[in-house]
Design a protein around this motif. Structure first.
Motif, PDB file in Angstrom:
ATOM      1  N   ILE A 130       0.851  -1.184   0.000  1.00  0.00           N
ATOM      2  CA  ILE A 130       0.000   0.000   0.000  1.00  0.00           C
ATOM      3  C   ILE A 130       0.891   1.240   0.000  1.00  0.00           C
ATOM      4  O   ILE A 130       1.813   1.354   0.824  1.00  0.00           O
ATOM      5  CB  ILE A 130      -0.914   0.015   1.240  1.00  0.00           C
ATOM      6  CG1 ILE A 130      -1.767  -1.267   1.288  1.00  0.00           C
ATOM      7  CG2 ILE A 130      -1.799   1.249   1.252  1.00  0.00           C
ATOM      8  CD1 ILE A 130      -2.408  -1.491   2.627  1.00  0.00           C
ATOM      9  N   VAL A 131       0.612   2.147  -0.915  1.00  0.00           N
ATOM     10  CA  VAL A 131       1.274   3.460  -0.950  1.00  0.00           C
ATOM     11  C   VAL A 131       0.192   4.509  -0.736  1.00  0.00           C
ATOM     12  O   VAL A 131      -0.747   4.617  -1.535  1.00  0.00           O
ATOM     13  CB  VAL A 131       1.999   3.698  -2.285  1.00  0.00           C
ATOM     14  CG1 VAL A 131       2.601   5.089  -2.307  1.00  0.00           C
ATOM     15  CG2 VAL A 131       3.071   2.639  -2.514  1.00  0.00           C
ATOM     16  N   ALA A 132       0.309   5.265   0.341  1.00  0.00           N
ATOM     17  CA  ALA A 132      -0.694   6.276   0.676  1.00  0.00           C
ATOM     18  C   ALA A 132      -0.052   7.661   0.620  1.00  0.00           C
ATOM     19  O   ALA A 132       0.972   7.916   1.261  1.00  0.00           O
ATOM     20  CB  ALA A 132      -1.267   6.009   2.067  1.00  0.00           C
ATOM     21  N   ILE A 133      -0.637   8.549  -0.185  1.00  0.00           N
ATOM     22  CA  ILE A 133      -0.178   9.937  -0.273  1.00  0.00           C
ATOM     23  C   ILE A 133      -1.080  10.778   0.616  1.00  0.00           C
ATOM     24  O   ILE A 133      -2.270  10.925   0.362  1.00  0.00           O
ATOM     25  CB  ILE A 133      -0.236  10.436  -1.727  1.00  0.00           C
ATOM     26  CG1 ILE A 133       0.620   9.524  -2.627  1.00  0.00           C
ATOM     27  CG2 ILE A 133       0.221  11.877  -1.824  1.00  0.00           C
ATOM     28  CD1 ILE A 133       0.536   9.863  -4.091  1.00  0.00           C
ATOM     29  N   THR A 134      -0.517  11.291   1.672  1.00  0.00           N
ATOM     30  CA  THR A 134      -1.361  11.958   2.661  1.00  0.00           C
ATOM     31  C   THR A 134      -0.560  12.955   3.482  1.00  0.00           C
ATOM     32  O   THR A 134       0.657  12.825   3.641  1.00  0.00           O
ATOM     33  CB  THR A 134      -2.001  10.906   3.607  1.00  0.00           C
ATOM     34  OG1 THR A 134      -2.791  11.570   4.566  1.00  0.00           O
ATOM     35  CG2 THR A 134      -0.945  10.075   4.304  1.00  0.00           C
ATOM     36  N   ARG A 135      -1.246  13.985   3.955  1.00  0.00           N
ATOM     37  CA  ARG A 135      -0.674  14.918   4.916  1.00  0.00           C
ATOM     38  C   ARG A 135      -1.379  14.663   6.245  1.00  0.00           C
ATOM     39  O   ARG A 135      -2.540  15.015   6.422  1.00  0.00           O
ATOM     40  CB  ARG A 135      -0.889  16.372   4.479  1.00  0.00           C
ATOM     41  CG  ARG A 135      -0.209  16.730   3.177  1.00  0.00           C
ATOM     42  CD  ARG A 135      -0.466  18.184   2.841  1.00  0.00           C
ATOM     43  NE  ARG A 135       0.174  18.578   1.600  1.00  0.00           N
ATOM     44  CZ  ARG A 135      -0.397  18.456   0.395  1.00  0.00           C
ATOM     45  NH1 ARG A 135      -1.612  17.949   0.292  1.00  0.00           N
ATOM     46  NH2 ARG A 135       0.243  18.848  -0.683  1.00  0.00           N
ATOM     47  N   LEU A 163       3.885   5.537   3.533  1.00  0.00           N
ATOM     48  CA  LEU A 163       3.187   6.820   3.622  1.00  0.00           C
ATOM     49  C   LEU A 163       4.065   7.904   2.999  1.00  0.00           C
ATOM     50  O   LEU A 163       5.219   8.098   3.403  1.00  0.00           O
ATOM     51  CB  LEU A 163       2.878   7.166   5.075  1.00  0.00           C
ATOM     52  CG  LEU A 163       1.964   6.182   5.822  1.00  0.00           C
ATOM     53  CD1 LEU A 163       1.823   6.600   7.277  1.00  0.00           C
ATOM     54  CD2 LEU A 163       0.600   6.115   5.156  1.00  0.00           C
ATOM     55  N   VAL A 164       3.515   8.576   2.000  1.00  0.00           N
ATOM     56  CA  VAL A 164       4.225   9.650   1.305  1.00  0.00           C
ATOM     57  C   VAL A 164       3.640  10.988   1.785  1.00  0.00           C
ATOM     58  O   VAL A 164       2.470  11.285   1.534  1.00  0.00           O
ATOM     59  CB  VAL A 164       4.088   9.520  -0.221  1.00  0.00           C
ATOM     60  CG1 VAL A 164       4.830  10.645  -0.914  1.00  0.00           C
ATOM     61  CG2 VAL A 164       4.596   8.160  -0.685  1.00  0.00           C
ATOM     62  N   ASN A 165       4.466  11.753   2.489  1.00  0.00           N
ATOM     63  CA  ASN A 165       4.004  13.012   3.090  1.00  0.00           C
ATOM     64  C   ASN A 165       4.730  14.184   2.430  1.00  0.00           C
ATOM     65  O   ASN A 165       5.868  14.513   2.762  1.00  0.00           O
ATOM     66  CB  ASN A 165       4.270  12.995   4.595  1.00  0.00           C
ATOM     67  CG  ASN A 165       3.744  14.242   5.280  1.00  0.00           C
ATOM     68  OD1 ASN A 165       2.873  14.925   4.763  1.00  0.00           O
ATOM     69  ND2 ASN A 165       4.303  14.544   6.448  1.00  0.00           N
ATOM     70  N   PRO A 166       4.091  14.835   1.447  1.00  0.00           N
ATOM     71  CA  PRO A 166       4.742  15.986   0.797  1.00  0.00           C
ATOM     72  C   PRO A 166       4.693  17.232   1.692  1.00  0.00           C
ATOM     73  O   PRO A 166       3.679  17.521   2.314  1.00  0.00           O
ATOM     74  CB  PRO A 166       3.902  16.168  -0.477  1.00  0.00           C
ATOM     75  CG  PRO A 166       2.564  15.602  -0.147  1.00  0.00           C
ATOM     76  CD  PRO A 166       2.783  14.517   0.844  1.00  0.00           C
TER      77      PRO A 166
END
Length: 579
Positions: free
Chosen positions: A55-60, A83-86
């Motif tokens: 699972i790859v989740a893009i979230t803040r 978890l990808v947090n930009p």
């Protein structure tokens, strides 16, 4: 995945993507919590099964959202999450994953750990190959739990209470005892935990039943434990039951099992039957038919001879009892007198003498065998014998019949329809008192017998297994569809099977948990004791002869008394008429 307007639409889309073979998910920010909320239910509703999805989740994530995510129960079954947090303010992208550790007294703790921080200066950002985007969290589980539901079923599954700290497993709920787990199948899970540093937690299901799913959606037993998410795996000689497949993932087969039936051992026939055991019923029928035919032929021949040559004999006519006693004399090889002044009479006498000689000698030889070699009741040896016997068979649960629900062979349909369910105490009593019932059991891959608890050592002295299986199945472990260790567990099963370790485990479990005497009693059930070898003649062997003699004397006495009474009555009437 993106968030839909309604939960139902979102889950339907989720299930469709799983059934399409999706093994990885890209989750956008607003869909993260709906995704986590429906992760288990969607996989349970889907047909496609693939362990350890990514699972790859893009979230803040703010502080509250982060805490909510880490407290979510889905974290335990989704170790491969990125978890990808930009961060627009600093122009970086932070990569996080979860770090899982055991919690006390039960459960897990989830924390976020930073994998790397990447500059996002360009329009496209490529992750360096050196970054481990999905760190391995299963090779060393750091003592995290594996929840197992089972029931006492030696030698496959055994779990006994021991003082705290002395066992190799613990209960799924806090308790003041540990568990010492053993058994051919549980040893497989214990080996998995040894290799991957996890803790085995065991739930012993109520009523010790495999369970079933009811039309209203409720469930019980082992299958209910999986459906209610109280366990990750369930085992206790579970077969590849098609009606379970909808709800679980089935592992590679952990063994082969032949389900069969324990039937009463044949008993020695009573000695009073000895004179009648020389011939089978069909031969006795033929002897009776030939006796009747011979008696009729002698009677007609003698009547015809008296008619053709009346002057050579007395005026007394030949009677039927004379013909009967003539044939009896031939059959017991005694001398007889039959006039031979007619060719027909001579031919008849010759063939009757030969027939009587053969019957008498055959009976004498068979009787000698019967009197020295014990005879038993007819033994039920095969599945066809059991179906033809009309005998019922029984067990403590209907789950045994899951494998025969779709059977179409007449024998199997007959056997299935005669199955009855009784509680353990009733079956324990039946196994010692009823000779019209069989009892379900199974023979494992390497020949050991797995028995229900109501079959004790005394019952094994009264019962014997069939020579063949009623049906056979592959034993599997029923697992949750979201259990992340599924692939590793299947790999371990295949390694154990190909190296023959399962044979060693099976024998060891039998010795530790059942003892070899029960196994020997069943294995040697068809080998007669030394006392049943050829024996010297005893007075008991002549009970049948004495029985026949007693019946004959009784009938003769009754007939004599009857004739005497009739004679006195006739004489009295004659005297009255003369006076």
């Amino acid at each position: 995945m993106e968030h839909s307007d309604t939960p139902r639409t979102f889950e339907d889309t989720f299930v469709s993507s799983i059934d399409a073979g999706c093994e990885g998910f890209l989750v956008l920010e607003d869909a993260l919590f709906p995704f986590l909320d429906h992760f288990r239910s969607a996989h349970e509703a889907a047909s496609f099964r693939a362990p350890n999805k990514r699972i790859v989740a893009i979230t803040r994530l703010g502080a509250s959202e982060r805490e909510r995510m880490l407290q979510h129960d889905t974290m335990e079954v989704t170790p491969n999450i990125l978890l990808v947090n930009p961060d627009a303010s600093s122009g970086t992208i932070e990569l996080y994953t979860t770090e899982l550790s055991p919690a006390e007294p039960r459960g897990i703790l989830a924390n976020l750990t930073l994998i790397d921080r990447i500059r996002a200066d360009a329009d496209e950002v490529l992750l360096p190959d050196s970054i481990r985007k999905f760190p391995d969290k299963l090779t060393d589980m750091q003592g995290r739990r594996v929840r197992l539901s089972t029931l006492p079923y030696p030698p496959c599954t055994v779990a006994n209470e021991v003082p705290p700290g002395q066992g190799n497993a613990r209960s799924t709920v806090p308790a003041n005892y540990s568990l010492q787990a053993d058994g051919t199948e549980i040893l497989m899970v214990l080996e998995l935990c040894r290799r991957h540093n996890c803790t085995l937690e065991i739930e012993l299901v109520a009523n010790s039943e495999w369970g079933q799913v009811y039309p209203n959606g409720s469930s019980d037993g082992l299958i209910g434990s999986l459906i209610d998410r109280r366990s990750d795996v369930a085992m206790a000689a579970i077969y590849r039951w098609y009606n379970w497949y909808k709800y679980v993932t089935m592992s590679a087969y952990t063994g082969r099992s032949g389900a069969s039936c324990l039937v009463p051992r044949p008993r020695l026939l009573p000695f009073w039957q000895t004179p009648f055991l020389s011939f089978p019923p069909s031969l006795w029928l033929m002897v009776c038919v030939s006796f009747c035919v011979g008696t009729t032929a002698v009677f007609l021949t003698e009547r015809a001879r008296q008619y053709v040559r009346p002057g050579r004999e007395s005026s007394e006519r030949y009677q039927l009892p004379d013909a009967i006693f003539f044939m009896l004399s031939l059959y017991v090889e005694q001398s007889v007198s039959l006039p031979n002044d007619m060719m027909a009479g001579s031919i008849l006498l010759s063939f009757l003498l030969f027939g009587g000689f053969m019957v008498g000698n055959s009976y004498a030889g068979a009787l000698a065998s019967v009197m020295t070699i014990p005879r038993y009741e007819k033994s039920i040896d095969t599945r066809a014998d059991f179906a033809a016997s009309g005998m019922k068979w029984s067990g403590p649960t209907i789950a045994w019949m899951n494998s025969l629900l779709m059977a179409e062979q007449p024998e199997l349909v007959t056997i299935r329809n005669r199955y009855e369910v009784h509680d353990g105490d009733t079956l324990a009593r039946f196994s010692h008192t009823r000779r019209d019932m069989g009892y379900v059991h199974e023979r494992l891959q390497y020949g050991s017998y797995a028995l229900e608890s109501f079959i004790n050592i005394n019952a094994t002295r009264l019962l014997q297994p069939l020579k063949e299986d009623v049906f056979w199945e592959q034993i599997i472990t029923a697992c949750s569809k979201t259990w992340p260790l599924m692939g590793l567990y299947d790999d371990l099963i295949l390694r154990v099977q190909q190296n023959g370790i399962l044979r060693y485990w099976e024998l060891g479990s039998v010795i530790r948990n059942m003892g070899l005497e029960i196994q020997r009693n069943l294995a040697n059930a068809r080998v007669h004791d030394a006392d049943h070898e050829p024996v010297k003649l005893l007075i008991a062997h002549f009970l049948g002869v004495f029985f026949i003699l007693f019946v004959g004397l009784t009938l003769a006495t009754v007939a004599f008394i009857g004739e005497h009474v009739v004679f006195r009555a006739k004489k009295g009437r004659a005297s009255g008429m003369d006076s």
